[in-house]
Design a protein around this motif. Structure first.
Motif, short mmCIF file in Angstrom:
data_model
loop_
_atom_site.label_atom_id
_atom_site.label_comp_id
_atom_site.label_asym_id
_atom_site.label_seq_id
_atom_site.Cartn_x
_atom_site.Cartn_y
_atom_site.Cartn_z
N PRO A 87 -3.11 62.97 65.85
CA PRO A 87 -2.09 62.36 64.98
C PRO A 87 -2.74 61.45 63.93
O PRO A 87 -3.72 60.76 64.21
CB PRO A 87 -1.23 61.55 65.96
CG PRO A 87 -1.47 62.17 67.29
CD PRO A 87 -2.87 62.68 67.27
N GLU A 88 -2.18 61.45 62.73
CA GLU A 88 -2.77 60.68 61.63
C GLU A 88 -2.90 59.20 61.97
O GLU A 88 -3.88 58.56 61.62
CB GLU A 88 -1.91 60.85 60.37
CG GLU A 88 -1.99 62.22 59.73
CD GLU A 88 -3.39 62.55 59.22
OE1 GLU A 88 -4.08 61.60 58.75
OE2 GLU A 88 -3.79 63.71 59.30
N THR A 89 -1.90 58.64 62.66
CA THR A 89 -1.91 57.21 62.95
C THR A 89 -3.02 56.82 63.92
O THR A 89 -3.32 55.63 64.08
CB THR A 89 -0.56 56.76 63.53
OG1 THR A 89 -0.17 57.67 64.57
CG2 THR A 89 0.50 56.73 62.46
N ALA A 90 -3.63 57.80 64.60
CA ALA A 90 -4.72 57.50 65.53
C ALA A 90 -6.09 57.77 64.92
O ALA A 90 -7.11 57.38 65.50
CB ALA A 90 -4.55 58.32 66.80
N LYS A 91 -6.13 58.42 63.77
CA LYS A 91 -7.41 58.86 63.21
C LYS A 91 -8.26 57.71 62.69
O LYS A 91 -9.48 57.70 62.86
CB LYS A 91 -7.18 59.88 62.09
CG LYS A 91 -6.80 61.26 62.58
CD LYS A 91 -6.64 62.21 61.40
CE LYS A 91 -6.30 63.63 61.88
NZ LYS A 91 -6.13 64.56 60.73
#
Length: 450
Positions: free
Chosen positions: A431-435
């Motif tokens: 997920p983008e928010t974890a990258k």
């Protein structure tokens, strides 16, 4: 050694449900009462002790009853010293403290009256004065003896300091009146001086579990005497038709598998006698909804991996027994991001395939885990690997900013790092928010949260 016979009672039944005996060599055996076995309303004490007219010998009976004793041997020191008993004298110890077994069971001298009965809010409890509650919390925090006159009515397993209490309808905490046999409704956990943030971290982990749709025990963080404590609602309690508190029979997975508490981690056992995925599957297949319970356990395992909870051992999962022989998985409890503590191992409580740590999990390991859980179809295992890891990681990633705002940056960074590691190994999009979050590099500052 003198032979000994004890009544085994289950709250909610008028008569003893069985008898535990010790012979002159110290071996124990258990047998259900004949009338109880023939009762259509009878509940087995354990999956490892199904209803049967035949007695269970030492190798089967001992692990279950040993698990009724407190897990920390220090809690048994006084009774062992006073009575001259050894730790392996399970029946001898239960003769003295079996009335205080955690849960709905009690083990009593033959012919003794019941000691566990429903509790009436209006008559069976006394509210704890604020100054007394602070003294109790301070004693637990420093691992000292409880204040005079305080006796935990339901000794609890585990290594955290805790006490069983009752939450009254008006919001005050209370103790059961001596001699009533009334149940408690909550567990108050108090961190020690080395882990001051445990309560806050467990509250966050349990909250995340609820937000992701897992049936989870209710918790609330409570500051008492300048110490952050955690008040946990007991999942093995209910109300009868008269509004009285009653106990619901439950057992943990160690008892269900016939394992002593010492074998609660897979690494401590041997093949055929250990807490592993094969054993977990056997337990779940004995429930009323095997397919649904296995599905929930798979998703819960992914959740634990991603939040850094590597301590999901056999005593941190439980079963609830409804009247008769219907069994279901209990709500989740004791969820803590143990990877935030560098003093604790990062080794799993049970292996995922051949992997013992998060970074070791490859596609073939998670595939083996699903296969061991009974997912026979290879295409189905591939779909579940992608779908479940994506769903749970995305749901957790959506809460990272909230954790940041509550001063839980290290916890958020741990989750994001675990998402990148596991999903990368499983070849699933991150997920983008974890990258872009900071990497979790361990505890340079002890238990500081930001």
């Amino acid at each position: 050694m003198e032979p000994l016979a004890l009544d085994v009672r289950l709250d909610g039944y008028n008569d003893p449900v069985g008898v535990l005996v010790r012979d002159d060599r110290g071996a124990v055996a258990f047998a259900y009462m004949e009338d109880y076995v023939s009762n259509s309303d009878a509940t087995p004490l354990s999956l490892s002790l199904p209803l049967s007219p035949e007695p269970y010998e030492d190798v089967i009976a001992r692990p279950f009853f040993d698990n009724l004793l407190q897990e920390r041997d220090s809690a048994l020191t006084d009774i062992m010293a006073r009575e001259g008993l050894s730790r392996d004298d399970v029946a001898g110890l239960l003769f003295h403290i079996g009335k205080d077994c955690a849960g709905a069971l009690s083990v009593l001298p033959m012919g003794a009256p019941p000691v566990k009965v429903p509790g009436d809010y209006d008559h069976d409890y006394t509210a704890i004065r604020p100054e007394r509650l602070e003294a109790i919390v301070a004693s637990l925090h420093k691992r000292r003896r409880l204040p005079e006159g305080t006796e935990d009515p339901s000794p609890l397993a585990g290594v955290q300091s805790k006490i069983a209490l009752t939450l009254l309808p008006d919001g005050r905490l209370a103790e059961p009146n001596p001699g009533t046999g009334a149940p408690t409704t909550h567990i108050l956990k108090v961190p020690d001086q080395e882990h001051l943030q445990d309560a806050l971290l467990e509250a966050e982990a349990m909250s995340l579990s609820q937000k992701l749709g897992f049936e989870t025990a209710d918790v609330v963080a409570m500051p008492i005497a300048n110490i952050d404590t955690l008040l946990v609602t007991r999942f093995d309690r209910g109300l009868d038709r008269e509004g009285r508190i009653v106990r619901i029979h439950q057992e943990d997975f160690a008892q269900a598998l016939g394992l002593p508490a010492s074998l609660k981690y897979e690494r401590r056992g041997t093949e055929g006698r250990r807490f592993d995925v094969a054993g977990i599957r056997r337990v779940l297949e004995a429930t009323a909804d095997p397919t649904g319970e296995k599905d929930r356990f798979i998703r819960a395992t992914l959740f634990d991996l991603l939040i850094g909870n590597t301590d999901g051992h056999a005593k941190n999962f439980a079963l609830l027994f409804e009247r008769g022989q219907s069994v279901r998985l209990a709500p989740r409890y004791d969820i803590l991001p143990t990877r935030l503590d560098d003093s604790l191992t990062d080794e799993f409580a049970f292996r995922i395939g051949s992997a013992q740590r998060l970074g070791e999990i490859a596609i073939q390991d998670f595939d083996a885990f699903l296969r061991d859980m009974g997912i026979d179809s290879a295409p189905a295992r591939r779909r579940l690997r992608v779908r479940y890891s994506d769903e749970i990681a995305s749901a957790l990633a959506a809460h990272l900013d909230e954790l940041n705002k509550r001063g839980m940056k290290r916890f958020a960074d741990l989750i994001a790092t675990n998402i990148r590691t596991l999903l990368g190994n499983l070849e699933v999009d991150v997920p983008e928010t974890a990258k872009e979050r900071d990497a979790f590099l361990g505890s340079a500052g002890g238990w500081l949260l930001s």
